[in-house]
Motif scaffolding. Structure first.
Motif, PDB file in Angstrom:
ATOM      1  N   PRO A  74       1.445   5.086  -1.077  1.00 55.59           N
ATOM      2  CA  PRO A  74       0.881   6.361  -1.522  1.00 55.59           C
ATOM      3  C   PRO A  74       1.726   7.020  -2.614  1.00 55.59           C
ATOM      4  N   ARG A 119      -7.429   1.667  -1.217  1.00 53.83           N
ATOM      5  CA  ARG A 119      -7.236   2.999  -1.781  1.00 53.83           C
ATOM      6  C   ARG A 119      -8.547   3.778  -1.734  1.00 53.83           C
ATOM      7  N   SER A 120      -8.449   5.099  -1.962  1.00 49.65           N
ATOM      8  CA  SER A 120      -9.623   5.966  -1.807  1.00 49.65           C
ATOM      9  C   SER A 120     -10.638   5.725  -2.933  1.00 49.65           C
ATOM     10  N   ARG A 154      -7.024   5.705   8.577  1.00 43.82           N
ATOM     11  CA  ARG A 154      -7.158   4.849   7.379  1.00 43.82           C
ATOM     12  C   ARG A 154      -8.088   3.685   7.677  1.00 43.82           C
ATOM     13  N   GLU A 188       0.873  -1.180   0.000  1.00 38.05           N
ATOM     14  CA  GLU A 188       0.000   0.000   0.000  1.00 38.05           C
ATOM     15  C   GLU A 188       0.909   1.229   0.000  1.00 38.05           C
ATOM     16  N   THR A 193       0.649   7.279  -7.217  1.00 40.87           N
ATOM     17  CA  THR A 193      -0.416   8.285  -7.182  1.00 40.87           C
ATOM     18  C   THR A 193      -1.544   7.932  -8.138  1.00 40.87           C
ATOM     19  N   LEU A 194      -2.658   8.615  -7.957  1.00 37.41           N
ATOM     20  CA  LEU A 194      -3.813   8.437  -8.841  1.00 37.41           C
ATOM     21  C   LEU A 194      -3.388   8.580 -10.300  1.00 37.41           C
ATOM     22  N   TYR A 213      -9.935  -6.202  -9.338  1.00 35.18           N
ATOM     23  CA  TYR A 213      -9.158  -5.760  -8.174  1.00 35.18           C
ATOM     24  C   TYR A 213      -9.052  -6.911  -7.182  1.00 35.18           C
ATOM     25  N   TRP A 250      -9.220   4.730 -11.610  1.00 33.20           N
ATOM     26  CA  TRP A 250      -8.515   3.598 -12.222  1.00 33.20           C
ATOM     27  C   TRP A 250      -9.477   2.712 -13.004  1.00 33.20           C
ATOM     28  N   GLU A 274      -9.558   7.307  -6.145  1.00 31.88           N
ATOM     29  CA  GLU A 274      -8.570   6.532  -6.900  1.00 31.88           C
ATOM     30  C   GLU A 274      -9.222   5.327  -7.581  1.00 31.88           C
ATOM     31  N   HIS A 323     -14.517  -2.923   1.881  1.00 28.01           N
ATOM     32  CA  HIS A 323     -13.774  -2.418   0.718  1.00 28.01           C
ATOM     33  C   HIS A 323     -14.065  -3.242  -0.528  1.00 28.01           C
TER      34      HIS A 323
END
Ligand code: 5AD
Length: 345
Positions: A98, A127-128, A165, A96, A101-102, A143, A135, A131, A172
């Motif tokens: 960061p 992820r958010s 988080r 994971e 990036t997006l 995923y 994606w 994002e 999720h």
């Protein structure tokens, strides 16, 4: 299958009944997802990770690990190699991180989808929404996020919370589904503290989530982790799930029976535990997918979730050649096309 029956199978010793279970899983696999073995080129994009999972060598506090992040060009080159070998899709996996990036991931996904023409599966942790939506929009269609155990107390014990988080992986997965991804999940078999009863719950949860993909492998102890150093004592014998190969094959066969349409890989962790045989026995006991590594060799050696990872010192070419020969010997053919979930009408 009732819960008692499932538990009975998980506890079943080696013998004729178990052989019959494996044959049943193999038959169902053939009927429902066919003889093709879908090949997914695995790209280990980054071993940076902000999480502290108690079993994983890539956990943030493991300072002894050299960290890397592939460039977009390096990852695209790996995807091109996958395409040359005839693999129908790639899996982009990382801690994971960061630093992914997006925009970086969006560009990479677009490049692989639009220029190279392969389906893309992401496995980048929690992820958010922003994002995940971007994606999906960029063209990623699947995923992977293993929930590792459905036992909330064990989950919490091995996944320390990070303030701010989310940690609910099951929620999720549902969110990923809403964004339109095919979803994959799974568990490690034999985590210290994992009971037979909780593994039965895990398998039923695969079914309840209607997973498109299921990843199952043995828990392998990593010396630089709390679990590897004995932070959690195993449960008493007869309650604790062992982390041997036989146990993984049982779980694999049962996952096939419970989720007949799912794409199920014979995992690298299984190959690490039982050698080349691991992949082949996996394919004969319910699995229909292999994820051959296409990560550049210097990077793949550093992607050390557990020690002694199978294929760690191979090139993508060597993995491909080995695979071709072994599949032919098994009488199974490499899959064509992206190899998504095949739903019965
Ligand atoms: N042994 C086996 N599998 C592991 N994973 C992480 N650490 C280990 C370990 N020590 C698995 C987890 C994770 C996947 C990418 O690798 O299930 O979801």
């Amino acid at each position: 299958m009732t819960r008692e029956e499932l538990l009975g199978w998980l506890l079943e010793p080696e013998g004729a009944r178990l052989t019959a279970l494996y044959e049943q899983a193999d038959r169902l696999r053939r009927e429902r997802v066919g003889e093709e073995v879908h090949l997914r080129g695995l790209i280990e994009l980054s071993n940076h990770c902000i999480r502290q999972c108690a079993y994983c060598g890539m956990r943030a506090p493991n300072r002894g690990m050299r960290r890397y992040r592939l460039t977009c060009d390096e990852a695209l080159a790996a995807a091109r190699a996958a395409q040359r070998f005839g693999y129908g899709s790639v899996v982009i996996q990382a801690g994971e991180d960061p630093g992914l990036t997006l925009d970086f991931v969006s560009e990479l996904v677009k490049g692989i989808r639009d220029e190279i023409g392969l389906a893309v599966t992401l496995s980048l942790g929690m992820r958010s929404d922003e994002e995940l939506a971007a994606w999906r929009e960029a063209g990623a269609s699947r995923y992977l996020l293993r929930f590792e155990t459905s036992d909330p107390a064990l989950f919490a014990a091995i996944h320390p919370a990070i303030p701010g988080r989310p940690t609910d992986r099951i929620e999720h997965l549902r969110r990923l589904r809403r964004f339109g991804y095919e979803i994959g999940s799974g568990v490690m078999v034999g985590i210290p503290g994992q009971s037979y009863a909780s593994l039965a719950d895990d398998l039923f949860l695969f079914q309840a989530l209607d997973l498109d993909m299921i990843g199952l492998g043995p828990y392998l102890s990593h010396p630089e982790t709390p679990l590897g150093q004995g932070a959690i004592a195993p449960l008493p014998e007869g309650v604790q799930v062992p982390h041997g190969a036989q146990m993984v094959y049982k779980a694999l066969a049962l996952a096939r029976l419970l989720c007949p349409e799912a794409n199920i890989p014979a995992t690298t962790a299984l190959a690490t535990l039982s050698g080349a045989d691991g992949r082949e026995l996996g394919l004969a006991r319910g699995a229909n997918v292999i994820m051959p590594n296409v990560t550049p060799p210097q990077a793949r050696a550093l992607y050390e979730i557990y020690p002694g990872k199978a294929g760690k010192a191979e090139t993508a070419e060597e993995t491909f050649n080995w695979l071709r020969t072994r599949l032919a010997a098994l009488g199974r053919s490499p899959g064509h096309g992206p190899g998504g979930r095949h739903r019965a009408d």
